[in-house]
Write a protein that holds these residues in place. Structure first.
Motif, PDB file in Angstrom:
ATOM      1  N   VAL A  57      -2.351   5.338  -4.063  1.00 29.02           N
ATOM      2  CA  VAL A  57      -1.131   5.499  -3.276  1.00 29.02           C
ATOM      3  C   VAL A  57      -0.019   5.958  -4.219  1.00 29.02           C
ATOM      4  CG1 VAL A  57       0.562   4.338  -1.805  1.00 29.02           C
ATOM      5  CG2 VAL A  57      -1.872   3.779  -1.586  1.00 29.02           C
ATOM      6  N   LEU A  60       2.422   3.739  -6.273  1.00 26.32           N
ATOM      7  CA  LEU A  60       1.885   2.374  -6.348  1.00 26.32           C
ATOM      8  C   LEU A  60       0.599   2.292  -7.158  1.00 26.32           C
ATOM      9  CD1 LEU A  60       2.409   1.180  -2.655  1.00 26.32           C
ATOM     10  CD2 LEU A  60       3.889   0.768  -4.637  1.00 26.32           C
ATOM     11  N   GLN A  63      -5.249   1.222  -5.204  1.00 28.20           N
ATOM     12  CA  GLN A  63      -5.305   0.010  -4.404  1.00 28.20           C
ATOM     13  C   GLN A  63      -6.701  -0.609  -4.510  1.00 28.20           C
ATOM     14  OE1 GLN A  63      -2.181  -0.835  -2.724  1.00 28.20           O
ATOM     15  NE2 GLN A  63      -1.824   0.658  -4.341  1.00 28.20           N
ATOM     16  N   SER A  74      -1.981   2.625   2.794  1.00 29.98           N
ATOM     17  CA  SER A  74      -0.842   1.838   3.268  1.00 29.98           C
ATOM     18  C   SER A  74      -0.449   2.336   4.653  1.00 29.98           C
ATOM     19  CB  SER A  74       0.342   1.967   2.308  1.00 29.98           C
ATOM     20  OG  SER A  74       0.793   3.300   2.256  1.00 29.98           O
ATOM     21  N   GLY A  76       1.800   2.722   7.831  1.00 32.20           N
ATOM     22  CA  GLY A  76       3.161   2.584   8.323  1.00 32.20           C
ATOM     23  C   GLY A  76       4.212   2.235   7.290  1.00 32.20           C
ATOM     24  N   GLN A  77       3.920   2.398   6.009  1.00 31.99           N
ATOM     25  CA  GLN A  77       4.880   2.065   4.963  1.00 31.99           C
ATOM     26  C   GLN A  77       5.526   3.301   4.353  1.00 31.99           C
ATOM     27  OE1 GLN A  77       3.020  -0.504   2.081  1.00 31.99           O
ATOM     28  NE2 GLN A  77       2.048  -1.738   3.662  1.00 31.99           N
ATOM     29  N   GLY A  78       5.158   4.484   4.843  1.00 29.63           N
ATOM     30  CA  GLY A  78       5.716   5.714   4.313  1.00 29.63           C
ATOM     31  C   GLY A  78       5.209   6.062   2.922  1.00 29.63           C
ATOM     32  N   GLN A  79       4.133   5.410   2.478  1.00 32.47           N
ATOM     33  CA  GLN A  79       3.521   5.675   1.169  1.00 32.47           C
ATOM     34  C   GLN A  79       2.299   6.561   1.404  1.00 32.47           C
ATOM     35  OE1 GLN A  79       4.673   4.581  -1.798  1.00 32.47           O
ATOM     36  NE2 GLN A  79       6.353   3.481  -0.876  1.00 32.47           N
ATOM     37  N   THR A  80       2.206   7.670   0.695  1.00 35.95           N
ATOM     38  CA  THR A  80       1.110   8.597   0.916  1.00 35.95           C
ATOM     39  C   THR A  80       0.060   8.508  -0.190  1.00 35.95           C
ATOM     40  OG1 THR A  80       2.365  10.379  -0.134  1.00 35.95           O
ATOM     41  CG2 THR A  80       2.554  10.163   2.257  1.00 35.95           C
ATOM     42  N   SER A 148       1.180  10.597   7.904  1.00 39.46           N
ATOM     43  CA  SER A 148       2.617  10.343   7.815  1.00 39.46           C
ATOM     44  C   SER A 148       3.335  10.912   9.039  1.00 39.46           C
ATOM     45  CB  SER A 148       3.157  10.996   6.537  1.00 39.46           C
ATOM     46  OG  SER A 148       4.533  10.813   6.438  1.00 39.46           O
ATOM     47  N   GLU A 172      -1.685   8.529   4.842  1.00 43.77           N
ATOM     48  CA  GLU A 172      -1.168   7.221   4.430  1.00 43.77           C
ATOM     49  C   GLU A 172      -2.298   6.220   4.300  1.00 43.77           C
ATOM     50  OE1 GLU A 172       1.886   5.941   7.145  1.00 43.77           O
ATOM     51  OE2 GLU A 172       3.365   7.288   6.257  1.00 43.77           O
TER      52      GLU A 172
END
Length: 184
Positions: A57, A60, A63, A74, A76-80, A148, A172
């Motif tokens: 991610v 981040l 994962q 992720s 719905g967290q706006g992390q791609t 996204s 995402e």
């Protein structure tokens, strides 16, 4: 040649995932790769196959590995997602390629045998995966992705499957089902 610590850790995480679903015994990492075997009595999934995967991610890092239809990334967290890793058990090989944000062409095909991890995309960079395509001769599989700004796409099934094509939105999250018809 010595494996990088990051690759060894990724292989170990995927080995743990495979052991949790019964595809490989715990501690099945040899030389930085997962020894997933070619099946056996402990295989409980239809087709006797399993797949574990993880997402890099953007911002981040990598994962935790998940397996067999579980969601990676992720939601719905706006992390791609910038890169993806896979390891299979009882598939007899898997190939994948991705289309990256800002690109005009698909990346080339990457392939791996069972127990060796397959990585596509660009880890550690700020370029997102927008589509993925798989190819396997071991029977049908399913894939879906959460994009996204638009949410989950439906499952795509077959021996040559893709998702996200033509959407031009970053991944995402995603999930891979090695056993179509098993309720996903």
């Amino acid at each position: 040649m010595r494996k990088s610590p990051g690759k060894a850790l990724a292989a170990a995480a995927l080995a743990i995932g495979l052991s949790l679903v019964g595809a490989a015994p715990a501690g099945a990492v040899k030389g930085g790769v997962v020894d997933a075997g070619r099946g056996g009595a402990d295989q409980t999934l239809a087709y006797g196959r399993t797949i574990c995967y993880q997402a890099d991610v953007i911002g981040l890092g990598w994962q935790n590995a998940v397996c067999n239809g579980a969601v990676a990334g992720s939601v719905g967290q706006g992390q791609t997602i910038g890169a993806l890793r896979f390891v299979t058990g009882s598939w007899f090989g898997l190939c994948a390629r991705v289309f990256m944000a800002g690109g005009t062409n698909w990346e080339g095909w990457s392939c791996a045998d069972d127990g060796k991890y397959l990585q596509v995309g660009i880890p550690g960079h700020y370029v997102a995966v927008q589509a993925i395509e798989f190819r396997t001769d071991s029977g049908p599989m399913g894939i879906r992705a959460s994009l996204s700004g638009s949410g989950w796409l439906g499952w795509s099934y077959g021996g040559n499957v893709w998702t996200g094509v033509g959407e031009f939105r970053a991944f995402e999250a995603f999930a891979v089902n090695p056993n179509p018809g098993s309720g996903s």
